[in-house]
Design an enzyme around this catalytic site. Structure first.
Site, PDB file in Angstrom:
ATOM      1  N   ILE A  23     -44.917  51.148 -26.188  1.00 50.52           N
ATOM      2  CA  ILE A  23     -46.011  50.317 -26.675  1.00 50.52           C
ATOM      3  C   ILE A  23     -47.330  51.071 -26.661  1.00 50.52           C
ATOM      4  O   ILE A  23     -48.126  50.969 -27.594  1.00 50.52           O
ATOM      5  CB  ILE A  23     -46.108  49.030 -25.833  1.00 50.52           C
ATOM      6  CG1 ILE A  23     -44.855  48.165 -26.036  1.00 50.52           C
ATOM      7  CG2 ILE A  23     -47.358  48.230 -26.195  1.00 50.52           C
ATOM      8  CD1 ILE A  23     -44.775  46.967 -25.113  1.00 50.52           C
ATOM      9  N   ASP A  76     -52.374  61.067 -13.996  1.00 54.13           N
ATOM     10  CA  ASP A  76     -51.519  60.206 -13.196  1.00 54.13           C
ATOM     11  C   ASP A  76     -52.388  59.030 -12.742  1.00 54.13           C
ATOM     12  O   ASP A  76     -53.300  59.194 -11.930  1.00 54.13           O
ATOM     13  CB  ASP A  76     -50.984  60.977 -11.996  1.00 54.13           C
ATOM     14  CG  ASP A  76     -50.088  60.128 -11.099  1.00 54.13           C
ATOM     15  OD1 ASP A  76     -49.990  58.908 -11.325  1.00 54.13           O
ATOM     16  OD2 ASP A  76     -49.510  60.693 -10.149  1.00 54.13           O
ATOM     17  N   SER A 163     -46.819  40.591 -20.104  1.00 53.09           N
ATOM     18  CA  SER A 163     -45.597  40.051 -20.707  1.00 53.09           C
ATOM     19  C   SER A 163     -45.358  38.641 -20.213  1.00 53.09           C
ATOM     20  O   SER A 163     -46.015  38.171 -19.275  1.00 53.09           O
ATOM     21  CB  SER A 163     -44.382  40.930 -20.372  1.00 53.09           C
ATOM     22  OG  SER A 163     -43.824  40.583 -19.123  1.00 53.09           O
ATOM     23  N   TYR A 175     -42.178  42.558 -10.242  1.00 51.83           N
ATOM     24  CA  TYR A 175     -42.573  42.614 -11.650  1.00 51.83           C
ATOM     25  C   TYR A 175     -43.300  41.339 -12.057  1.00 51.83           C
ATOM     26  O   TYR A 175     -44.375  41.378 -12.671  1.00 51.83           O
ATOM     27  CB  TYR A 175     -41.335  42.824 -12.524  1.00 51.83           C
ATOM     28  CG  TYR A 175     -41.659  42.886 -14.001  1.00 51.83           C
ATOM     29  CD1 TYR A 175     -42.014  44.087 -14.597  1.00 51.83           C
ATOM     30  CD2 TYR A 175     -41.598  41.741 -14.802  1.00 51.83           C
ATOM     31  CE1 TYR A 175     -42.312  44.151 -15.953  1.00 51.83           C
ATOM     32  CE2 TYR A 175     -41.892  41.798 -16.150  1.00 51.83           C
ATOM     33  CZ  TYR A 175     -42.247  43.007 -16.729  1.00 51.83           C
ATOM     34  OH  TYR A 175     -42.546  43.053 -18.073  1.00 51.83           O
ATOM     35  N   LYS A 179     -47.252  40.997 -13.345  1.00 51.33           N
ATOM     36  CA  LYS A 179     -47.662  40.539 -14.674  1.00 51.33           C
ATOM     37  C   LYS A 179     -48.544  39.295 -14.582  1.00 51.33           C
ATOM     38  O   LYS A 179     -49.530  39.162 -15.323  1.00 51.33           O
ATOM     39  CB  LYS A 179     -46.436  40.265 -15.542  1.00 51.33           C
ATOM     40  CG  LYS A 179     -45.633  41.508 -15.886  1.00 51.33           C
ATOM     41  CD  LYS A 179     -46.497  42.598 -16.477  1.00 51.33           C
ATOM     42  CE  LYS A 179     -45.697  43.853 -16.825  1.00 51.33           C
ATOM     43  NZ  LYS A 179     -46.553  44.957 -17.309  1.00 51.33           N
ATOM     44  N   THR A 210     -38.587  49.894 -28.017  1.00 54.37           N
ATOM     45  CA  THR A 210     -39.115  51.173 -27.553  1.00 54.37           C
ATOM     46  C   THR A 210     -38.013  52.230 -27.578  1.00 54.37           C
ATOM     47  O   THR A 210     -36.832  51.920 -27.781  1.00 54.37           O
ATOM     48  CB  THR A 210     -39.658  51.048 -26.126  1.00 54.37           C
ATOM     49  OG1 THR A 210     -38.557  50.717 -25.251  1.00 54.37           O
ATOM     50  CG2 THR A 210     -40.734  49.976 -26.034  1.00 54.37           C
TER      51      THR A 210
END
Length: 320
Positions: A23, A76, A163, A175, A179, A210
């Site tokens: 993305i 980084d 997301s 996760y 988000k 992707t």
């Protein structure tokens, strides 16, 4: 690409984090093709064996036909000193100007895959850091630097790529929390940036094809891969998110959207751009999209204008 698919962003200065593939790469390419100068970051400048994509490859894909450019910067985003050097470089080379920051860098894919289907208490404790140090904390640090450049200019746009995992369970606990926090971060930053005319939004792409997903689906088919393939049957191209960000950056009324969660498919309909091949992806709020997954044989009966109300989605994720 027709002129109507992208606005003109000549003179705009952007940073897109995590732009060597996926993305981030799609967003960087579209901003540059719209005429912007785009600083793209990632841990890999050049392609390495066993790794798809690099910053130099992204920069080279712009070609000579565009007035914009991608400038690779190895960075980084788990290292605050490297992030400081990035923003110092942009400030020095662009006379303190920064119009758009896209927070896309994310390090957690590998550890999520390694611990798939394990409950959080059976996963290593460092899963939290692997998922959220680069992808949540790094977004805050990048926005902190960006705001210091945008606020004096009284203009700018910060986009957190998030997301639907912020709304409902997806992959694992770390996760989903990350988000949801990105979405809340955009909302709260918008409050503090409102008087400075700087917008901050959270962007939800749909399922995106992707390089990693394409490679995964190319493996010998089993039940798990077949389930994944079904989810990605009508996946968006990474450049679709890029078109969404480009149109947001060009929108004179962007402050009206500040603090909101924005869905790429709905932005496509609002601004009039389409995906590769002229398709118009469906939003996760469209009833037709939901029915097509669970009851595909009857999805043709559902008109595209029927949406799940935003308030209903919001009500469903709050536990009082």
């Amino acid at each position: 690409m027709t002129s109507s698919e992208l606005p003109l962003l000549s003179g705009k200065v952007c940073i897109v984090t995590g732009a060597s593939r996926g993305i981030g790469k799609g967003i960087a390419l579209m901003l540059a093709k719209a005429g912007a100068t785009v600083y793209i970051t990632g841990r890999t400048l050049d392609a390495t064996e066993g790794r798809t994509g690099s910053l130099r490859q992204t920069a080279e894909e712009i070609g000579q036909e565009s007035t914009g450019q991608c400038i690779p910067v190895q960075c980084d985003h788990g290292d605050d000193q490297e992030v400081q050097k990035l923003f110092d470089k942009v400030s020095k080379e662009q006379n303190g100007r920064l119009d758009i920051l896209v927070n896309n860098a994310f390090k957690g894919v590998k550890v999520i895959n390694e611990n798939e289907e394990k409950p959080f208490y059976e996963q290593p404790a460092n899963v939290w850091d692997e998922v959220n140090n680069v992808g949540l904390r790094s977004n805050y640090i990048a926005a902190w630097h960006a705001a210091k450049m945008m606020v004096p200019a009284k203009q700018g746009l910060i986009v957190n790529v998030s997301s639907s995992g912020g709304m409902t369970y997806l992959f694992n606990v770390a996760y989903g929390v990350g988000k949801a926090a990105n979405d809340r971060m955009a909302a709260d930053m918008a409050v503090e940036l409102k008087e400075q005319n700087v917008a901050c939004v959270s962007l939800w792409p749909g399922a995106v094809m992707t390089e990693n997903i394409r490679d995964y689906l190319s493996q010998p088919q089993d039940e798990k891969i077949r389930r994944t393939a079904k989810l990605f049957e009508d996946a968006e191209d990474p450049t679709f998110s890029g078109k969404a960000v480009a149109w947001l950056a060009a929108d004179p009324g962007i402050m009206k959207k500040s603090g909101r969660i924005l869905i790429t498919a709905e932005l496509g309909r609002e601004y009039g751009f389409k995906d590769v091949g002229g398709t118009q992806p469906l939003s996760i709020r469209q009833v037709k999209k939901l029915v097509s997954y669970f009851y595909p044989s009857v999805s043709w009966m559902i008109p595209e204008f029927v949406y799940v109300p935003r308030w209903l989605l919001a009500a469903g994720v709050h536990k009082f």
